[in-house]
Motif scaffolding. Sequence first.
Motif, PDB file in Angstrom:
ATOM      1  N   GLY A 160       0.836  -1.080   0.118  1.00 53.38           N
ATOM      2  CA  GLY A 160       0.110  -0.015   0.006  1.00 53.38           C
ATOM      3  C   GLY A 160       1.120   1.218   0.054  1.00 53.38           C
ATOM      4  O   GLY A 160       0.547   2.363  -0.602  1.00 53.38           O
ATOM      5  N   ALA A 170     -12.862   3.169  -3.529  1.00 56.40           N
ATOM      6  CA  ALA A 170     -12.690   2.337  -1.988  1.00 56.40           C
ATOM      7  C   ALA A 170     -11.812   1.185  -2.197  1.00 56.40           C
ATOM      8  O   ALA A 170     -10.929   1.132  -1.288  1.00 56.40           O
ATOM      9  CB  ALA A 170     -14.169   2.007  -1.932  1.00 56.40           C
ATOM     10  N   GLU A 171     -11.449   0.577  -2.950  1.00 55.31           N
ATOM     11  CA  GLU A 171     -10.628  -0.587  -3.096  1.00 55.31           C
ATOM     12  C   GLU A 171      -9.160   0.042  -3.195  1.00 55.31           C
ATOM     13  O   GLU A 171      -8.525  -0.415  -2.521  1.00 55.31           O
ATOM     14  CB  GLU A 171     -10.730  -1.359  -4.624  1.00 55.31           C
ATOM     15  N   SER A 182      -8.173   2.804  -1.789  1.00 53.82           N
ATOM     16  CA  SER A 182      -8.151   3.252  -0.594  1.00 53.82           C
ATOM     17  C   SER A 182      -7.509   2.170   0.184  1.00 53.82           C
ATOM     18  O   SER A 182      -6.826   2.486   1.322  1.00 53.82           O
ATOM     19  CB  SER A 182      -9.354   3.928  -0.088  1.00 53.82           C
ATOM     20  N   LYS A 183      -8.232   1.291   0.367  1.00 54.93           N
ATOM     21  CA  LYS A 183      -8.142   0.056   1.305  1.00 54.93           C
ATOM     22  C   LYS A 183      -6.858  -0.475   0.957  1.00 54.93           C
ATOM     23  O   LYS A 183      -5.893  -0.939   1.951  1.00 54.93           O
ATOM     24  CB  LYS A 183      -9.027  -1.169   1.158  1.00 54.93           C
ATOM     25  N   SER A 226      -4.033   2.109   2.475  1.00 51.73           N
ATOM     26  CA  SER A 226      -4.248   2.157   3.766  1.00 51.73           C
ATOM     27  C   SER A 226      -3.834   1.033   4.431  1.00 51.73           C
ATOM     28  O   SER A 226      -3.418   0.994   5.811  1.00 51.73           O
ATOM     29  CB  SER A 226      -5.592   2.535   4.249  1.00 51.73           C
ATOM     30  N   GLU A 245      -5.418  -1.865   4.771  1.00 52.37           N
ATOM     31  CA  GLU A 245      -6.516  -2.635   5.018  1.00 52.37           C
ATOM     32  C   GLU A 245      -6.718  -4.102   4.306  1.00 52.37           C
ATOM     33  O   GLU A 245      -7.029  -4.885   4.827  1.00 52.37           O
ATOM     34  CB  GLU A 245      -7.801  -1.780   5.061  1.00 52.37           C
ATOM     35  N   ARG A 246      -6.220  -3.702   3.094  1.00 50.20           N
ATOM     36  CA  ARG A 246      -6.233  -4.822   2.222  1.00 50.20           C
ATOM     37  C   ARG A 246      -4.656  -5.057   1.828  1.00 50.20           C
ATOM     38  O   ARG A 246      -3.931  -4.547   0.968  1.00 50.20           O
ATOM     39  CB  ARG A 246      -6.947  -4.273   0.762  1.00 50.20           C
ATOM     40  N   GLU A 247      -4.107  -6.009   2.732  1.00 47.03           N
ATOM     41  CA  GLU A 247      -2.625  -6.285   2.726  1.00 47.03           C
ATOM     42  C   GLU A 247      -2.452  -7.318   1.497  1.00 47.03           C
ATOM     43  O   GLU A 247      -1.132  -6.914   1.090  1.00 47.03           O
ATOM     44  CB  GLU A 247      -2.231  -7.356   3.663  1.00 47.03           C
TER      45      GLU A 247
END
Length: 167
Positions: free
Chosen positions: A7, A33-34, A36-37, A40, A42-44
């Motif tokens: 990320g 949104a994807e 951003s995840k 950040s 959040e989606r490793e």
Amino acid sequence: MQEKKIGEVIANARENAGLSQRQLAKVAKISNAELSKIESGEREIPNPKTLRKISKYINVNYNEMMNMIGLGMEVSTLNPFIKDYYDKMNLDQLNEAEMNVFGSITNSKQLVESCKKNLEKDNISEQEKDLLLHTIEDTEYQINTSTAIIELIQTLKIKERNKNAKK
């Protein structure tokens, strides 16, 4: 020193490319949104198809991103397993390996040229164009890796010759 997460790499590369999250999401045809995840953390482990879409707009090699998330193999000569593999070879085996890798480079270069010629055709679809561009990117990555392996083999051949000369 801790390695950067995927990320962080994507966010930095996106900023270096002068793109906002929204702009990158739009051109890569993924949701904001994807993205951003992913950025950040959040989606490793992002979907490989998403990474492929993003990579061409942020100048980060897709194969390197796959390695970062653990879905690809680090094939640089810095990989200790590759070094160990070639280090165990005698001079004859190194010569044979070198010929094989040179052959692989030659074939890969021919594949890249063929793909580039196909890109020049007027009647190819966007999907075919993307596939050709992905093939070129992946193959050029393999060529660079193979070139680094040739350098490793040549260094090991010198070492092996020097060792044999001392006997």
